[in-house]
Design an enzyme around this catalytic site. Structure first.
Site, PDB file in Angstrom:
ATOM      1  N   LYS B  80       0.866  -1.191   0.000  1.00  0.00           N
ATOM      2  CA  LYS B  80       0.000   0.000   0.000  1.00  0.00           C
ATOM      3  C   LYS B  80       0.899   1.236   0.000  1.00  0.00           C
ATOM      4  CE  LYS B  80      -3.899   1.520   2.911  1.00  0.00           C
ATOM      5  NZ  LYS B  80      -4.770   1.071   4.022  1.00  0.00           N
ATOM      6  N   SER B 156      -9.352   0.746   2.917  1.00  0.00           N
ATOM      7  CA  SER B 156      -8.587   1.606   2.046  1.00  0.00           C
ATOM      8  C   SER B 156      -7.449   0.904   1.314  1.00  0.00           C
ATOM      9  CB  SER B 156      -7.994   2.759   2.874  1.00  0.00           C
ATOM     10  OG  SER B 156      -7.103   2.267   3.861  1.00  0.00           O
ATOM     11  N   SER B 180      -9.406  -1.599   7.044  1.00  0.00           N
ATOM     12  CA  SER B 180      -8.839  -1.400   5.707  1.00  0.00           C
ATOM     13  C   SER B 180      -8.085  -2.591   5.144  1.00  0.00           C
ATOM     14  CB  SER B 180      -7.924  -0.176   5.705  1.00  0.00           C
ATOM     15  OG  SER B 180      -8.700   0.997   5.801  1.00  0.00           O
TER      16      SER B 180
END
Lengths: 59, 464
Positions: B80, B156, B180
């Site tokens: 990420k 996310s 997330s």
């Protein structure tokens, strides 16, 4: 959903040292309304002195 | 033979370590797959081909020299884009961060994976500053769900989940503040590990909410999570929340018999806020495990509210200067939420921290009766891109902030969770949370591995 007036939101922003432009105001109002709704839920929980806050949580 | 990009992490490492395939071949296959698929899915924000090929060659050279290349030899992984990668600016999904200097070194978890022989492929898309559950990002676009391109991948960590689900890497490093890892794992049909708060060091990752941020992993197999988790554990003093307790490896006991564990299904809030498919997924896993109904966390809704408030206030505080000086540069959805968070009365945030403690104590008492708890990861399967609302518990709720209603009460109190993917024919995947007491990640991974071995859960074939 909590209905907030423009004046209330702008007053809170002033206290927080923020300026909220007219284009952002509607979105901020919706989101603040959502947060205050959640706020009612946490305030409804009976808490005692034994419930030490957990700002840096370590289970 | 399985295509190299479709191999899991453990499978890849075994094949590379015994010389059946080279790390370079695996890396080239995955890079080709990224080249072919990323335009459709929007998973990666930077592809590090030169670095990846160099790392792969180093692994192959170690093997040729008779050295141990590490337990993750040749395993391709992504991160990420809130993890520091040496030479890259850490975007955290924002436009504002574009002007920050490049990171001088890799985040500690990337360094640990790399030392174990894993090969970093690139950085992956996310909601701005990790504040979202859909990875619909105004700056970098929307990540599409590989199971249904019209749907979101979740967030996310949406870029990471869509990438792993499609074979653009066998593993991903991600973060979970409110769900997330678990929300995109659910939507993309993956296994996900959110360890106990404080277990893995966050040094070198861009923060969101200091006392809620967890780092973890996404993979297509439970064994892959265990393999990576054992490499990732260990204290790092640069993260004040990181524990000093010794590593507790999951892999050695992964295939041990779990019979005797008392497993309960969380009812109440976790049932009310799940739709028919989510409830069916929980029932499917519960039946296989012989779990009993009726476990209750009466403060679940309040804990979710506490997480919601703490997140808004802390996130707003972290970004206060930019909110004052350059609010226009935020993703509008993030900006409005952060601005609202900046206006919260302090008493609500302090009460949230007390509620959090009370909810944790309630969970601790519940673990006197149960060894593992089950709940759906998400209230429903993946929503469509741009979908504004969902129906939950008889209420119409805004979709983007509500997809974490079942994950937030758990991360709020720091419990370790393994998300496992359930597949029903003709439907999109959905995840179930295996929730363990603090520091018992290995137990949740053990049960996840058994469920996968028995065919109860699993990622299945690559969707595209």
């Amino acid at each position: 959903m909590t209905e907030l007036s423009d004046d209330v939101v702008l007053g809170l922003a002033l206290a927080a040292g923020l300026e909220i432009t007219p284009t952002h105001l509607a979105g901020v109002k919706v989101n603040l309304g959502r947060l205050l709704e959640q706020g009612r839920l946490v305030m409804a929980v009976p808490i005692t002195v034994a419930d030490e806050p957990a700002p840096t949580f370590a289970p | 033979m399985t295509a190299l990009h479709a191999l899991g992490a453990a499978e890849t490492a075994r094949a590379v370590r015994c010389g059946r395939v080279t790390a370079l071949q695996v890396t080239q296959a995955v890079l080709a797959r990224v080249e072919a698929m990323n335009g459709t899915l929007g998973c990666f924000t930077a592809v590090l081909a030169d670095r990846a090929l160099g790392q792969a060659r180093a692994v192959d050279q170690a093997i040729a020299a008779g050295d141990d290349p590490g337990p993750l030899a040749g395993v391709p992984f992504g991160v990420k884009n809130l993890f520091d990668v040496a030479g890259l600016t850490t975007l955290a999904g924002s436009a504002i961060n574009r002007h920050l200097p490049a990171a001088a070194r890799d985040a500690v978890l990337i360094a640990r994976l790399s030392r174990a022989g894993a090969v970093l492929i690139g950085t992956q898309a996310m909601d701005e500053y990790a504040y979202g559950f859909t990875t619909e990002n105004a700056h970098y676009g929307t990540v599409r769900n590989p199971h249904e391109l019209a749907c979101v991948a979740g967030g996310s960590s949406g870029g990471s989940a869509a990438a792993v689900a499609t074979g653009l890497g066998a593993l991903a490093l991600a973060s979970d503040t409110n769900g997330s890892i678990r929300v995109p794992a659910s939507f993309c049909g993956l296994f996900g590990l959110k360890p106990t708060y404080g277990r893995l060091p966050r040094s070198g990752s861009y923060p969101f909410v200091f006392d809620l941020d967890h780092l973890g992993t996404l993979a297509r197999h439970a064994e892959d999570l265990a393999l990576a988790y054992d490499v990732l554990q260990g204290h790092d003093g640069r993260d004040a929340a990181c524990i000093t307790r010794p590593s507790e490896p999951a892999l050695p006991g992964l295939r041990e018999n779990w019979a005797g564990l008392r497993i309960g299904v969380l009812g109440g809030w976790f049932d009310t806020m799940a739709d028919a498919t989510a409830r069916q997924a929980v029932a499917h896993v519960a039946e296989a495990l012989g779990a009993v109904q009726g476990a209750t966390l009466s403060l679940a809704e309040a804990a979710r509210a506490a997480a919601f408030l703490i997140t808004a206030a802390s996130g707003a505080n972290l970004h206060a200067t930019d909110l004052r000086e350059r609010a226009e540069d935020f993703d509008p959805a993030t900006r409005d939420r952060l601005l609202a968070g900046a206006l919260l009365p302090a008493s609500l945030v302090l009460q949230s921290q007390r509620v959090r403690r009370a909810a944790y104590e309630e969970a601790r008492a519940l673990f006197g009766a149960y060894d593992l708890l089950l709940a759906a990861c998400t209230p429903c399967v993946a929503t469509t891109i741009g979908q504004a609302t969902i129906e939950l518990g008889g209420r119409t709720m805004a979709a983007r902030p509500s997809l974490g209603v079942l994950t937030q009460p758990i991360s709020c109190i720091g419990l370790p969770v393994v998300a496992v993917p359930v597949r029903f024919a003709g439907r999109l995947p959905i995840g179930v949370q295996l929730i363990a007491p603090p520091w018992h990640e290995a137990r949740a991974l053990q049960v996840a591995a058994w469920l996968e071995a028995e065919g109860v859960v699993g990622s299945g074939d690559l969707p595209i």
